[in-house]
Design a protein around this motif. Structure first.
Motif, PDB file in Angstrom:
ATOM      1  N   TYR A   1       0.935  -1.290   0.099  1.00 25.24           N
ATOM      2  CA  TYR A   1       0.096   0.172  -0.099  1.00 25.24           C
ATOM      3  C   TYR A   1       0.703   1.202   0.065  1.00 25.24           C
ATOM      4  O   TYR A   1       1.064   1.837  -1.233  1.00 25.24           O
ATOM      5  N   ASN A   2       1.403   1.555   1.151  1.00 23.50           N
ATOM      6  CA  ASN A   2       2.269   2.576   1.195  1.00 23.50           C
ATOM      7  C   ASN A   2       3.871   2.243   1.371  1.00 23.50           C
ATOM      8  O   ASN A   2       4.723   3.145   1.328  1.00 23.50           O
ATOM      9  N   LEU A   3       3.939   0.847   1.238  1.00 22.47           N
ATOM     10  CA  LEU A   3       5.382   0.375   1.584  1.00 22.47           C
ATOM     11  C   LEU A   3       5.666  -0.409   0.094  1.00 22.47           C
ATOM     12  O   LEU A   3       4.927  -1.451  -0.052  1.00 22.47           O
ATOM     13  N   ILE A   4       6.654  -0.134  -0.822  1.00 26.40           N
ATOM     14  CA  ILE A   4       7.246  -0.953  -1.602  1.00 26.40           C
ATOM     15  C   ILE A   4       8.719  -0.783  -1.264  1.00 26.40           C
ATOM     16  O   ILE A   4       9.457   0.013  -0.311  1.00 26.40           O
ATOM     17  N   ASN A   5       9.499  -1.817  -2.051  1.00 26.04           N
ATOM     18  CA  ASN A   5      10.823  -2.097  -1.479  1.00 26.04           C
ATOM     19  C   ASN A   5      11.742  -0.940  -1.614  1.00 26.04           C
ATOM     20  O   ASN A   5      12.555  -0.612  -0.853  1.00 26.04           O
ATOM     21  N   LYS A   6      11.713   0.032  -2.615  1.00 28.76           N
ATOM     22  CA  LYS A   6      12.498   1.104  -2.882  1.00 28.76           C
ATOM     23  C   LYS A   6      12.476   2.189  -1.856  1.00 28.76           C
ATOM     24  O   LYS A   6      13.193   3.011  -1.926  1.00 28.76           O
ATOM     25  N   VAL A   7      11.216   2.234  -0.949  1.00 35.38           N
ATOM     26  CA  VAL A   7      11.066   3.263  -0.121  1.00 35.38           C
ATOM     27  C   VAL A   7      11.567   2.805   1.393  1.00 35.38           C
ATOM     28  O   VAL A   7      11.448   3.561   2.158  1.00 35.38           O
ATOM     29  N   ALA A   8      12.252   1.638   1.546  1.00 34.22           N
ATOM     30  CA  ALA A   8      12.912   1.129   2.644  1.00 34.22           C
ATOM     31  C   ALA A   8      13.934   2.192   3.004  1.00 34.22           C
ATOM     32  O   ALA A   8      14.726   2.508   1.917  1.00 34.22           O
ATOM     33  N   GLY A   9      14.026   2.735   4.279  1.00 31.76           N
ATOM     34  CA  GLY A   9      15.141   3.598   4.529  1.00 31.76           C
ATOM     35  C   GLY A   9      14.844   4.674   5.460  1.00 31.76           C
ATOM     36  O   GLY A   9      14.060   4.636   6.128  1.00 31.76           O
ATOM     37  N   THR A  10      15.285   5.739   5.212  1.00 31.83           N
ATOM     38  CA  THR A  10      15.086   6.911   5.888  1.00 31.83           C
ATOM     39  C   THR A  10      13.810   7.638   5.652  1.00 31.83           C
ATOM     40  O   THR A  10      13.605   8.166   4.456  1.00 31.83           O
ATOM     41  N   TRP A  11      12.799   7.855   6.414  1.00 33.29           N
ATOM     42  CA  TRP A  11      11.562   8.755   6.190  1.00 33.29           C
ATOM     43  C   TRP A  11      11.541   9.766   6.909  1.00 33.29           C
ATOM     44  O   TRP A  11      12.723  10.022   7.912  1.00 33.29           O
ATOM     45  N   LYS A  12      10.753  10.590   6.973  1.00 30.90           N
ATOM     46  CA  LYS A  12      10.623  12.069   7.764  1.00 30.90           C
ATOM     47  C   LYS A  12       9.428  12.357   8.256  1.00 30.90           C
ATOM     48  O   LYS A  12       8.399  11.809   7.856  1.00 30.90           O
ATOM     49  N   VAL A  13       9.189  13.081   9.193  1.00 32.09           N
ATOM     50  CA  VAL A  13       8.043  13.796   9.491  1.00 32.09           C
ATOM     51  C   VAL A  13       7.822  15.156   9.266  1.00 32.09           C
ATOM     52  O   VAL A  13       8.607  16.099   9.881  1.00 32.09           O
ATOM     53  N   TRP A  14       6.724  15.438   8.711  1.00 31.10           N
ATOM     54  CA  TRP A  14       6.385  16.570   8.250  1.00 31.10           C
ATOM     55  C   TRP A  14       5.459  17.085   9.334  1.00 31.10           C
ATOM     56  O   TRP A  14       4.530  16.255   9.751  1.00 31.10           O
ATOM     57  N   ALA A  15       5.616  18.164   9.891  1.00 31.10           N
ATOM     58  CA  ALA A  15       4.595  18.541  11.225  1.00 31.10           C
ATOM     59  C   ALA A  15       4.322  20.100  11.044  1.00 31.10           C
ATOM     60  O   ALA A  15       5.194  20.983  10.737  1.00 31.10           O
ATOM     61  N   ILE A  16       3.106  20.573  11.609  1.00 31.63           N
ATOM     62  CA  ILE A  16       2.618  21.876  11.566  1.00 31.63           C
ATOM     63  C   ILE A  16       1.850  21.928  13.052  1.00 31.63           C
ATOM     64  O   ILE A  16       1.306  20.944  13.109  1.00 31.63           O
ATOM     65  N   ALA A  17       2.019  23.306  13.250  1.00 27.54           N
ATOM     66  CA  ALA A  17       1.335  23.362  14.522  1.00 27.54           C
ATOM     67  C   ALA A  17       0.912  24.854  14.715  1.00 27.54           C
ATOM     68  O   ALA A  17       1.517  25.746  14.232  1.00 27.54           O
ATOM     69  N   VAL A  18      -0.516  25.303  15.013  1.00 27.06           N
ATOM     70  CA  VAL A  18      -1.294  26.426  15.030  1.00 27.06           C
ATOM     71  C   VAL A  18      -1.499  26.877  16.488  1.00 27.06           C
ATOM     72  O   VAL A  18      -2.225  26.022  17.289  1.00 27.06           O
ATOM     73  N   GLY A  19      -1.150  28.282  16.926  1.00 28.25           N
ATOM     74  CA  GLY A  19      -1.661  28.576  18.187  1.00 28.25           C
ATOM     75  C   GLY A  19      -3.043  29.172  18.156  1.00 28.25           C
ATOM     76  O   GLY A  19      -3.578  29.414  16.950  1.00 28.25           O
ATOM     77  N   ASN A  20      -3.564  29.440  19.342  1.00 27.05           N
ATOM     78  CA  ASN A  20      -4.852  30.234  19.583  1.00 27.05           C
ATOM     79  C   ASN A  20      -4.947  31.737  18.765  1.00 27.05           C
ATOM     80  O   ASN A  20      -5.968  32.251  18.605  1.00 27.05           O
ATOM     81  N   ASP A  21      -3.706  32.251  18.727  1.00 20.21           N
ATOM     82  CA  ASP A  21      -3.557  33.476  18.093  1.00 20.21           C
ATOM     83  C   ASP A  21      -3.361  33.414  16.498  1.00 20.21           C
ATOM     84  O   ASP A  21      -2.905  34.502  16.258  1.00 20.21           O
ATOM     85  N   ALA A  22      -3.411  32.276  15.957  1.00 18.20           N
ATOM     86  CA  ALA A  22      -3.139  32.014  14.716  1.00 18.20           C
ATOM     87  C   ALA A  22      -1.395  32.265  14.356  1.00 18.20           C
ATOM     88  O   ALA A  22      -1.246  32.153  13.188  1.00 18.20           O
ATOM     89  N   ASP A  23      -0.854  32.263  15.232  1.00 17.38           N
ATOM     90  CA  ASP A  23       0.678  31.757  14.991  1.00 17.38           C
ATOM     91  C   ASP A  23       0.851  30.501  14.682  1.00 17.38           C
ATOM     92  O   ASP A  23       0.130  29.783  15.037  1.00 17.38           O
ATOM     93  N   TYR A  24       1.897  30.204  13.867  1.00 13.10           N
ATOM     94  CA  TYR A  24       2.143  28.762  13.487  1.00 13.10           C
ATOM     95  C   TYR A  24       3.578  28.390  13.125  1.00 13.10           C
ATOM     96  O   TYR A  24       4.538  29.344  13.033  1.00 13.10           O
ATOM     97  N   VAL A  25       3.920  26.960  13.194  1.00 14.63           N
ATOM     98  CA  VAL A  25       5.240  26.786  12.626  1.00 14.63           C
ATOM     99  C   VAL A  25       4.909  25.401  11.724  1.00 14.63           C
ATOM    100  O   VAL A  25       4.262  24.473  12.111  1.00 14.63           O
TER     101      VAL A  25
END
Length: 259
Positions: free
Chosen positions: A119-143
């Motif tokens: 499904y989301n794993l095939i042989n060529k994608v074995a190895g290093t993966w990454k985490v994309w992340a977002i967070a939003v504050g109550n004041d609409a600040d974000y990272v």
């Protein structure tokens, strides 16, 4: 904050749709919102066999001086999320993390993700993966972080050993065979892991410590074969140190009675 609707990954393996995530690839920050303490799968590599789905957990801390509104993490394989060739959206109806308030400025957030062969794993994608992340504050600040954490997704490994003859006379030749194999995420079987360095190790009958006798290389089908001279009762095993795509594994020791 610009939004995009879709994230493309491996054709036929995964389609991530209806995502509300910013379009920019690089890290972005507006205000004081911060993401920290990202932990994937308890800090261990995600090792996946040939058929069974593996669910892993990602936890992280979000801080904002006005409190945390929401957060989201996405897993992906590739140079960046826009050029990824596979990935995973968090389980749940909206893909967002479950965040628990610690105090007025801090929340601990958690998401689970499914990694599944074919499904989301095939042989060529074995190895290093990454985490994309977002967070939003109550004041609409974000990272937004394109790589909040890197981790390994690996093809499960197996290793066997057989030492013969049993029993054997002291000074005679012992032949030690075995096989190193790993999961194939595309045909749901295990196949020999070729041209890999594997150690032949031995421990005496009354010892708990293995000592390396020699290092050999798996052949074109993952098979292992070498010989040693019988000297004392004990256990033989093969030991594989692992690679970025495949975890380390030790065979269960095979006892030989030397007479």
């Amino acid at each position: 904050m610009r939004m995009r609707a879709t994230l493309g990954v491996v054709t036929g393996a995964l389609a991530l749709s209806a995502l509300a995530v910013p379009a920019a690839q690089a890290d972005e920050v507006e205000g004081d919102t911060a993401i920290s303490n990202v932990v994937v799968n308890g800090g261990k590599a995600a090792v996946v066999g040939s058929t069974a789905k593996k669910t892993i957990t990602v936890t992280f801390t979000v801080k904002d001086n006005k409190g945390v509104d929401w957060a989201q993490a996405i897993l992906y394989h590739g140079a960046n999320i826009d050029s990824s060739d596979s990935g995973a959206v968090a389980n749940g109806s909206d893909g967002r993390a479950t965040c628990t308030v610690v105090n007025a400025t801090t929340s601990n957030c958690k998401s689970t993700f499914d990694l599944e062969p074919g499904y989301n794993l095939i042989n060529k994608v074995a190895g290093t993966w990454k985490v994309w992340a977002i967070a939003v504050g109550n004041d609409a600040d974000y990272v937004q972080k394109d790589n909040a954490k890197s981790f390994q997704v690996q093809r499960a490994s197996k290793l066997t050993v057989n030492a013969s003859p049993e029993p054997v006379k002291k000074g005679k030749t012992i032949t030690v065979t075995g096989k190193l194999s790993r999961a194939n995420w595309e045909d749901n079987k295990y196949h020999g892991y070729t041209n890999q360095s594997v150690k032949l190790q031995f421990r005496k009958k009354d010892s708990s410590t293995y000592t390396t006798l020699k290092t050999i290389t798996s052949n074109s089908t993952g098979e292992l074969k070498t010989t040693v001279t019988a000297s004392t009762d004990g256990y033989f095993r093969y030991s594989f140190a692992g690679t970025t795509t495949t975890p380390a594994v030790n065979a269960t020791g095979d006892f030989v009675d030397v007479q």
